[in-house]
Design a protein around this motif. Structure first.
Motif, short mmCIF file in Angstrom:
data_model
loop_
_atom_site.label_atom_id
_atom_site.label_comp_id
_atom_site.label_asym_id
_atom_site.label_seq_id
_atom_site.Cartn_x
_atom_site.Cartn_y
_atom_site.Cartn_z
N GLY A 58 0.82 -1.20 0.00
CA GLY A 58 0.00 0.00 0.00
C GLY A 58 0.85 1.24 0.00
O GLY A 58 1.82 1.36 -0.75
N ARG A 59 0.50 2.18 0.89
CA ARG A 59 1.27 3.41 1.01
C ARG A 59 2.19 3.37 2.23
O ARG A 59 2.73 4.39 2.65
CB ARG A 59 0.32 4.61 1.09
CG ARG A 59 -0.38 4.90 -0.23
CD ARG A 59 -1.41 6.01 -0.12
NE ARG A 59 -2.56 5.59 0.66
CZ ARG A 59 -3.57 4.89 0.17
NH1 ARG A 59 -3.54 4.49 -1.10
NH2 ARG A 59 -4.59 4.55 0.93
N SER A 60 2.37 2.20 2.80
CA SER A 60 3.22 2.06 3.99
C SER A 60 4.69 2.06 3.59
O SER A 60 5.04 2.12 2.41
CB SER A 60 2.89 0.75 4.72
OG SER A 60 3.46 -0.36 4.03
N THR A 61 5.54 1.96 4.59
CA THR A 61 6.98 1.83 4.34
C THR A 61 7.42 0.38 4.35
O THR A 61 8.61 0.09 4.18
CB THR A 61 7.78 2.61 5.40
OG1 THR A 61 7.46 2.09 6.70
CG2 THR A 61 7.45 4.10 5.36
N VAL A 62 6.50 -0.55 4.57
CA VAL A 62 6.83 -1.97 4.65
C VAL A 62 6.95 -2.53 3.24
O VAL A 62 6.06 -2.36 2.41
CB VAL A 62 5.75 -2.74 5.44
CG1 VAL A 62 6.06 -4.23 5.45
CG2 VAL A 62 5.66 -2.21 6.87
N ARG A 63 8.05 -3.21 2.97
CA ARG A 63 8.30 -3.81 1.67
C ARG A 63 8.47 -5.31 1.85
O ARG A 63 9.07 -5.78 2.82
CB ARG A 63 9.55 -3.21 1.02
CG ARG A 63 9.48 -1.70 0.81
CD ARG A 63 10.65 -1.20 -0.01
NE ARG A 63 10.56 -1.67 -1.40
CZ ARG A 63 9.94 -1.00 -2.38
NH1 ARG A 63 9.36 0.15 -2.12
NH2 ARG A 63 9.92 -1.50 -3.61
N VAL A 64 7.94 -6.09 0.89
CA VAL A 64 8.02 -7.54 0.97
C VAL A 64 8.48 -8.12 -0.35
O VAL A 64 8.26 -7.53 -1.42
CB VAL A 64 6.65 -8.16 1.35
CG1 VAL A 64 6.20 -7.68 2.72
CG2 VAL A 64 5.58 -7.84 0.29
N GLY A 65 9.12 -9.27 -0.27
CA GLY A 65 9.48 -10.02 -1.46
C GLY A 65 8.30 -10.83 -1.95
O GLY A 65 7.21 -10.81 -1.36
N VAL A 93 -3.08 -3.44 3.09
CA VAL A 93 -2.94 -4.76 2.47
C VAL A 93 -4.11 -5.65 2.84
O VAL A 93 -4.68 -5.54 3.94
CB VAL A 93 -1.59 -5.41 2.88
CG1 VAL A 93 -1.46 -5.52 4.38
CG2 VAL A 93 -1.39 -6.76 2.22
N VAL A 94 -4.48 -6.53 1.93
CA VAL A 94 -5.44 -7.60 2.17
C VAL A 94 -4.72 -8.93 2.00
O VAL A 94 -4.00 -9.13 1.01
CB VAL A 94 -6.62 -7.53 1.18
CG1 VAL A 94 -7.52 -8.76 1.31
CG2 VAL A 94 -7.42 -6.26 1.38
N LEU A 95 -4.89 -9.81 2.98
CA LEU A 95 -4.43 -11.20 2.85
C LEU A 95 -5.64 -12.03 2.44
O LEU A 95 -6.56 -12.23 3.24
CB LEU A 95 -3.83 -11.69 4.17
CG LEU A 95 -3.49 -13.18 4.28
CD1 LEU A 95 -2.60 -13.64 3.13
CD2 LEU A 95 -2.84 -13.49 5.62
N LEU A 96 -5.65 -12.47 1.21
CA LEU A 96 -6.78 -13.21 0.64
C LEU A 96 -6.38 -14.66 0.49
O LEU A 96 -5.48 -14.98 -0.29
CB LEU A 96 -7.18 -12.62 -0.71
CG LEU A 96 -8.32 -13.31 -1.44
CD1 LEU A 96 -9.63 -13.16 -0.65
CD2 LEU A 96 -8.48 -12.75 -2.85
#
Length: 330
Positions: free
Chosen positions: A7-14, A191-194
């Protein structure tokens, strides 16, 4: 490793996350040693995103995941857990927890609580079980029957924790697509965890949620890409959504497997890559209960999937024409 911002957060994921429900003895026991080895195997495979919840094994998953992650550099991974179920100790053990899916002693009971105070208590208890200094991402967990309280009380509490810097990102995690779509419309989730609703066999998430998430800049993490096992190994005893797979779905999964094999691609690899055809999808989340399963997920997500495979699946009507595939997203 390429990462994407949630989203617009600072959290980044692989692209790949490890789901730790199996480390909470989902259906069958896993010992402490194997649980730790599974986390370390995922790390060796490049995974830097780990997901758990109080619900998983009555806190066992959080305790085991935290113990394994404490041996790894905290700045290098993203940790997510969930709120909505508080664990309350029972005066005595009452059998096991298999009715809720976990092979652990029934030492606690789960109490639904999507109040603001419940969110704070849940986060505090999770931090204690994890033994870590912070949680990067917190999801509202399965508020199917608690939608209004989750929207009016739990979500604002998470939003405040995000504003205060206690959490880096907030989201909702569910096995359905309809209620998360409402949250995407009415809140400022990251984020949505679907789970289980955007796979080679089930594209219900495409009806509203995924297009809406893309429009509003909300990221989606897809869980259940194997639909609880059928797309990992389509055997007669395989499960779909945690029950025995219907004959027609088993036949469809086997046909998917045959087409993939003709292109030199394991079905597992295609199942892992498929969700990335949609621009809202930031990552896929895969549960593992052994080092071998964790390593396999890392190997499979790195395998190239030829564009011709997706075209072939559509030609054979194994995927609808309108479903975006990684080929179309490139």
């Amino acid at each position: 490793m390429t990462t994407r911002r949630l989203g617009r957060s600072t959290v980044r994921v692989g692209p790949l996350a490890l789901g730790a429900a199996p480390l909470g003895n989902l259906f069958t026991p896993v010992d402490d040693t194997r649980a730790a080895q599974t986390v370390h195997a995922a790390w060796a495979a490049g995974v830097r995103h780990f997901d758990t919840a109080p619900h998983y094994g009555l806190g066992l998953s959080e305790r085991r995941l935290g113990a394994a992650l404490r041996e790894l550099p905290r700045a290098e991974y993203v940790l997510s857990t969930k709120v909505g179920r508080l664990l309350e100790p029972l005066p005595r053990v009452r059998g096991d927890d298999l009715a809720d899916g976990f092979a652990v002693p029934a030492t606690h009971r789960r109490r639904w609580d999507f109040s603001a105070d419940g969110v704070l208590r849940s986060i505090e208890a999770s931090l204690e079980r994890l033994g870590l200094d912070r949680i990067d991402l917190a999801y509202l967990h399965d508020p199917d029957d608690h939608a209004e309280q989750a929207l009016t009380a739990a979500y604002p509490a998470l939003e405040r924790l995000r504003a205060e810097g206690v959490l880096g990102a907030i989201g909702i995690g569910m096995n359905q697509a309809e209620l998360p779509a409402r949250f995407v419309r009415e809140t400022d989730l990251d984020v949505v965890l679907l789970a289980g609703r955007y796979s080679l066999l089930d594209q219900r998430g495409l009806a509203e949620l995924l297009p809406l998430a893309a429009e509003r800049g909300v990221s989606v993490v897809i869980g259940g890409v194997f639909n609880s096992g059928l797309l990992a190994d389509p055997r007669p005893e395989a499960t779909f959504d945690y029950t025995t797979a219907p004959a027609e779905l088993l036949a469809r999964a086997r046909e998917l497997q045959r087409v993939c094999a003709a292109h030199g691609v394991p079905l597992r690899a295609a199942a892992l890559r498929f969700p990335f055809g949609h621009p809202a999808v930031a990552a896929v989340l895969v549960g593992a209960r052994s080092p071998a399963e964790a390593a396999d997920a890392g190997d499979m997500i790195d395998l190239p999937v030829p564009d011709a495979l997706w075209a072939d699946l559509k030609e054979r009507k194994l995927l609808p024409d309108q479903v975006p595939t990684p080929k179309e997203a490139d």
